[in-house]
Design an enzyme around this catalytic site. Structure first.
Site, PDB file in Angstrom:
ATOM      1  N   GLU A   1      37.520  34.082  37.151  1.00 44.80           N
ATOM      2  CA  GLU A   1      37.942  35.176  36.278  1.00 44.80           C
ATOM      3  C   GLU A   1      39.365  35.591  36.581  1.00 44.80           C
ATOM      4  O   GLU A   1      40.124  35.953  35.673  1.00 44.80           O
ATOM      5  CB  GLU A   1      36.992  36.374  36.458  1.00 44.80           C
ATOM      6  CG  GLU A   1      37.220  37.528  35.486  1.00 44.80           C
ATOM      7  CD  GLU A   1      38.228  38.555  35.987  1.00 44.80           C
ATOM      8  OE1 GLU A   1      38.622  39.436  35.196  1.00 44.80           O
ATOM      9  OE2 GLU A   1      38.637  38.490  37.169  1.00 44.80           O
TER      10      GLU A   1
ATOM     11  N   ASP B   1      35.938  43.993  43.798  1.00 45.16           N
ATOM     12  CA  ASP B   1      36.247  43.384  42.502  1.00 45.16           C
ATOM     13  C   ASP B   1      35.984  41.887  42.635  1.00 45.16           C
ATOM     14  O   ASP B   1      36.815  41.183  43.212  1.00 45.16           O
ATOM     15  CB  ASP B   1      37.696  43.667  42.132  1.00 45.16           C
ATOM     16  CG  ASP B   1      38.162  42.891  40.916  1.00 45.16           C
ATOM     17  OD1 ASP B   1      37.319  42.543  40.075  1.00 45.16           O
ATOM     18  OD2 ASP B   1      39.371  42.611  40.833  1.00 45.16           O
TER      19      ASP B   1
END
Length: 351
Positions: free
Chosen positions: A207, A178
């Site tokens: 993010e 991820d």
């Protein structure tokens, strides 16, 4: 490894094994720049987002932004005590249990240092161990003498998992899938696609702390259509109710219908699924309620725009053993490439 022949394990390993905690994505950025195919131009903005642009051959005025984030969860040193132990604060969302008893790396201006986060011995009496283990209990031990530790480490140094990518049958496992798996898909699509429209391939930053890089990029690029690539939760394992699995390893790329930050544009979702069906690409519909993605930052920044999102199922999220199926990763490459190759500048606005 039994993954399909097109899967490039070495490229994904280069991406995942490069440390890039939130706000410190430099080494991942270097890999991205090195691995980009020939494009018309590449730039890096003030936040550290990398944007590689391919001018469309038939409809260059219609612009698509494809984003995948480079940053991973990490830790930042908040104190070095008199005994040489490092206290830390989070960079991104942590399950502290995933850190206990794990090797880590401390990154300083002078270099990287091996370290560990300790765990109470099994012989410890129950009343000697904390009832609830938090990051306040995550004292990083480097093995250096206290005086040397205080000279070597400083507040603001960052810490990441020490975990290289490994093969597990048809799967791969390690930290930072991820969203380095999404960055892998981005790079492969940039290599394979031949779009009629202009495409900006963006490796974004920060993010994990609020979609910050993508939010800024949505203003700077101002695309006609934005697509985000990210990992999604995969919880089809013992201890989780099947209704909470969200996605399943090996069932294909996720086509997002909802997450905590976005409801993608229905017409974009429909086109992803129609392209997948036409090309016989495995996909699964994704509805999640407890994660956010760059899609949310791109949808409304600088005004309303159509968005879509592709998701890669990742089991054991935000740990040193994040796990993905290589077939799902390659399905994401295939679907994104086919989508871009057939994008003609359509109007995705509601009726």
């Amino acid at each position: 490894m039994t993954a399909n022949a097109t899967f490039d394990f070495d490229l994904l390993a280069r991406l995942t094994d490069a440390p890039g905690p939130v706000g410190h994505e430099d080494r991942v950025r270097d890999v991205v720049r090195d691995e980009l195919p020939d494009v018309d131009r590449v730039r890096t903005d003030a936040m550290g987002n990398v944007v590689a642009t391919v001018e469309g051959t038939a409809n260059p005025d219609y612009e698509v932004l494809v984003a995948a984030h480079m940053d991973e969860i990490g830790l930042i040193v908040s104190d070095v005590d008199d005994d040489g132990f490092l206290s830390v604060e989070s960079l991104g969302g942590w399950n502290p249990d995933a850190l206990r008893g794990h090797p880590v790396t401390v990154h300083t201006a002078e270099g990287d240092y091996d370290a560990v986060v300790g765990i109470n011995a099994a012989h410890t009496a129950a009343d000697e161990a904390p009832e609830e283990w938090t990051l306040d209990d995550a004292h990083v031990f480097t093995g250096l003498e206290p005086e040397e530790a205080n000279e070597t480490f400083a507040v603001g140094d960052v810490v990441t998992y020490d975990s290289d990518l490994r093969e597990l049958g048809e799967c791969v496992s390690g930290s930072a899938l991820d969203d380095r798996a999404g960055v892998y898909v981005l790079l492969e699509a940039a290599r394979l696609a031949d779009p009629d429209v202009t495409v900006h391939y963006a490796a974004t930053v920060q993010e994990e702390v609020g979609l910050r890089g993508a939010t800024a990029l949505g203003v700077d690029v101002d695309p006609d259509l934005a697509i985000a690539l990210d990992g999604t939760l995969e919880q089809s394992h013992p201890g989780i109710a099947p209704s909470n699995a969200i996605s399943k390893l090996g069932d294909g790329v996720g086509v997002k219908r909802k997450d905590a930050t976005v409801i993608p544009t229905p017409r974009v979702v429909e086109r992803f699924e129609s392209v997948a069906e036409a090309r016989d690409i495995d996909f699964q519909r994704e509805v999640s309620w407890n994660i956010g993605t760059d899609t949310g930052g791109l949808q409304t920044t600088g005004g309303a725009r159509p968005v879509g999102a592709l998701s890669i199922p990742v089991r054991y999220h935000h740990s040193a053993v994040e796990t993905a199926n290589a077939r799902d990763v390659e399905a994401a490459v295939d679907l994104l490439t086919a989508f871009l190759d057939t994008e003609d500048g359509a109007d995705y606005s509601p009726n």
